[in-house]
Design a protein around this motif. Sequence first.
Motif, PDB file in Angstrom:
ATOM      1  N   LYS A  15      56.178  24.699  10.565  1.00 38.56           N
ATOM      2  CA  LYS A  15      55.628  23.532  11.275  1.00 38.56           C
ATOM      3  C   LYS A  15      56.751  22.583  11.707  1.00 38.56           C
ATOM      4  N   ALA A  16      57.725  22.373  10.839  1.00 39.66           N
ATOM      5  CA  ALA A  16      58.852  21.489  11.175  1.00 39.66           C
ATOM      6  C   ALA A  16      59.646  22.073  12.343  1.00 39.66           C
ATOM      7  N   ARG A  17      59.807  23.368  12.346  1.00 37.64           N
ATOM      8  CA  ARG A  17      60.515  24.048  13.436  1.00 37.64           C
ATOM      9  C   ARG A  17      59.765  23.885  14.759  1.00 37.64           C
ATOM     10  N   GLU A  18      58.433  24.004  14.721  1.00 41.66           N
ATOM     11  CA  GLU A  18      57.618  23.813  15.931  1.00 41.66           C
ATOM     12  C   GLU A  18      57.774  22.392  16.480  1.00 41.66           C
ATOM     13  N   ILE A  19      57.746  21.416  15.587  1.00 43.88           N
ATOM     14  CA  ILE A  19      57.907  20.016  16.003  1.00 43.88           C
ATOM     15  C   ILE A  19      59.281  19.817  16.627  1.00 43.88           C
ATOM     16  N   VAL A  97      53.050  11.349  22.653  1.00 45.59           N
ATOM     17  CA  VAL A  97      53.087  10.544  21.430  1.00 45.59           C
ATOM     18  C   VAL A  97      51.963  10.991  20.489  1.00 45.59           C
ATOM     19  N   ALA A  98      50.768  11.144  21.023  1.00 52.62           N
ATOM     20  CA  ALA A  98      49.623  11.557  20.204  1.00 52.62           C
ATOM     21  C   ALA A  98      49.839  12.952  19.616  1.00 52.62           C
ATOM     22  N   LEU A  99      50.320  13.873  20.436  1.00 51.28           N
ATOM     23  CA  LEU A  99      50.574  15.242  19.968  1.00 51.28           C
ATOM     24  C   LEU A  99      51.589  15.258  18.829  1.00 51.28           C
ATOM     25  N   LEU A 100      52.713  14.606  19.054  1.00 49.07           N
ATOM     26  CA  LEU A 100      53.778  14.629  18.055  1.00 49.07           C
ATOM     27  C   LEU A 100      53.414  13.867  16.786  1.00 49.07           C
ATOM     28  N   THR A 101      52.833  12.684  16.926  1.00 49.92           N
ATOM     29  CA  THR A 101      52.493  11.918  15.719  1.00 49.92           C
ATOM     30  C   THR A 101      51.399  12.613  14.921  1.00 49.92           C
ATOM     31  N   SER A 102      50.488  13.295  15.589  1.00 49.66           N
ATOM     32  CA  SER A 102      49.457  14.056  14.880  1.00 49.66           C
ATOM     33  C   SER A 102      50.080  15.199  14.088  1.00 49.66           C
ATOM     34  N   ARG A 103      50.962  15.933  14.728  1.00 52.12           N
ATOM     35  CA  ARG A 103      51.618  17.059  14.032  1.00 52.12           C
ATOM     36  C   ARG A 103      52.505  16.567  12.899  1.00 52.12           C
ATOM     37  N   LEU A 104      53.173  15.453  13.110  1.00 55.03           N
ATOM     38  CA  LEU A 104      54.012  14.893  12.051  1.00 55.03           C
ATOM     39  C   LEU A 104      53.172  14.411  10.870  1.00 55.03           C
ATOM     40  N   ASP A 108      53.516  15.827   7.180  1.00 52.46           N
ATOM     41  CA  ASP A 108      53.797  14.910   6.070  1.00 52.46           C
ATOM     42  C   ASP A 108      52.830  15.153   4.907  1.00 52.46           C
ATOM     43  N   ARG A 109      51.559  15.338   5.221  1.00 49.80           N
ATOM     44  CA  ARG A 109      50.582  15.632   4.158  1.00 49.80           C
ATOM     45  C   ARG A 109      50.919  16.948   3.464  1.00 49.80           C
ATOM     46  N   MET A 110      51.323  17.931   4.227  1.00 53.82           N
ATOM     47  CA  MET A 110      51.678  19.235   3.648  1.00 53.82           C
ATOM     48  C   MET A 110      52.899  19.110   2.730  1.00 53.82           C
ATOM     49  N   ILE A 111      53.892  18.364   3.166  1.00 53.19           N
ATOM     50  CA  ILE A 111      55.099  18.160   2.352  1.00 53.19           C
ATOM     51  C   ILE A 111      54.732  17.444   1.058  1.00 53.19           C
ATOM     52  N   ARG A 112      53.910  16.415   1.167  1.00 52.91           N
ATOM     53  CA  ARG A 112      53.519  15.651  -0.033  1.00 52.91           C
ATOM     54  C   ARG A 112      52.697  16.504  -1.002  1.00 52.91           C
ATOM     55  N   LYS A 113      51.823  17.344  -0.469  1.00 54.26           N
ATOM     56  CA  LYS A 113      51.037  18.236  -1.330  1.00 54.26           C
ATOM     57  C   LYS A 113      51.932  19.241  -2.043  1.00 54.26           C
ATOM     58  N   LEU A 114      52.896  19.800  -1.338  1.00 49.75           N
ATOM     59  CA  LEU A 114      53.813  20.743  -1.971  1.00 49.75           C
ATOM     60  C   LEU A 114      54.663  20.039  -3.028  1.00 49.75           C
ATOM     61  N   SER A 115      55.125  18.845  -2.736  1.00 48.23           N
ATOM     62  CA  SER A 115      55.900  18.071  -3.717  1.00 48.23           C
ATOM     63  C   SER A 115      55.074  17.814  -4.968  1.00 48.23           C
TER      64      SER A 115
END
Length: 133
Positions: A15-19, A97-104, A108-115
Motif C-alpha cells: 500500500k505504501a508503494r502504491e501511494i 487530495v481526497a484520493l491520497l488522504t483516504s489511502r493514507l 495509517d490504520r493498518m500500520i497502527r493495527k500491526l504495531s
Amino acid sequence: MATISKLEDLVIWQKAREISLIVYQRTDTLFFQQNQGLKIQIRNSAGSIADNIAEGFGRSSQKEFIHALFVASGELQELTSQIIRCGDFGIFNQADVALLTSRLSILDRMIRKLSFYLNHSGIKGQQFKGRMG
C-alpha cells in the motif's frame, strides 16, 4: 496472523508503494519542475513510508520493527500535511487530495493495527529464535 517471509508479501508495504507511485505521478508536472524543493520533499516523504516499513521488516526484531512502523507513521502524517497544503494552494486538485488522504488514512490504520499486534504478541523476531529467555 500468518508469517510473512518476504517484504513483497507485506500488505502495508504494498500500500505504501502504491501511494508513493501516485505521489510521483502527481508531482511530475510543470509546477513541480519549477518548484524542485517541494517536489523533493513530498517524494521523499512518500518514499520514506515504504522504506521505513522495509527497514523495520528487515531488522528481524519485533522492537525494531515496531519502532520503524512508528517512524513510517510519522512520515505518513508529514505527507498527509503536505498533500492537504498542496490542495489548499491549488497545486493538487481536490480529487487528488481526497484520493491520497483516504489511502493514507487507511494505511495509517493498518500500520497502527500491526504495531498493536506486534506489541501484544509473543513474537520477538528471527534474530531471537532458539535463544533461551
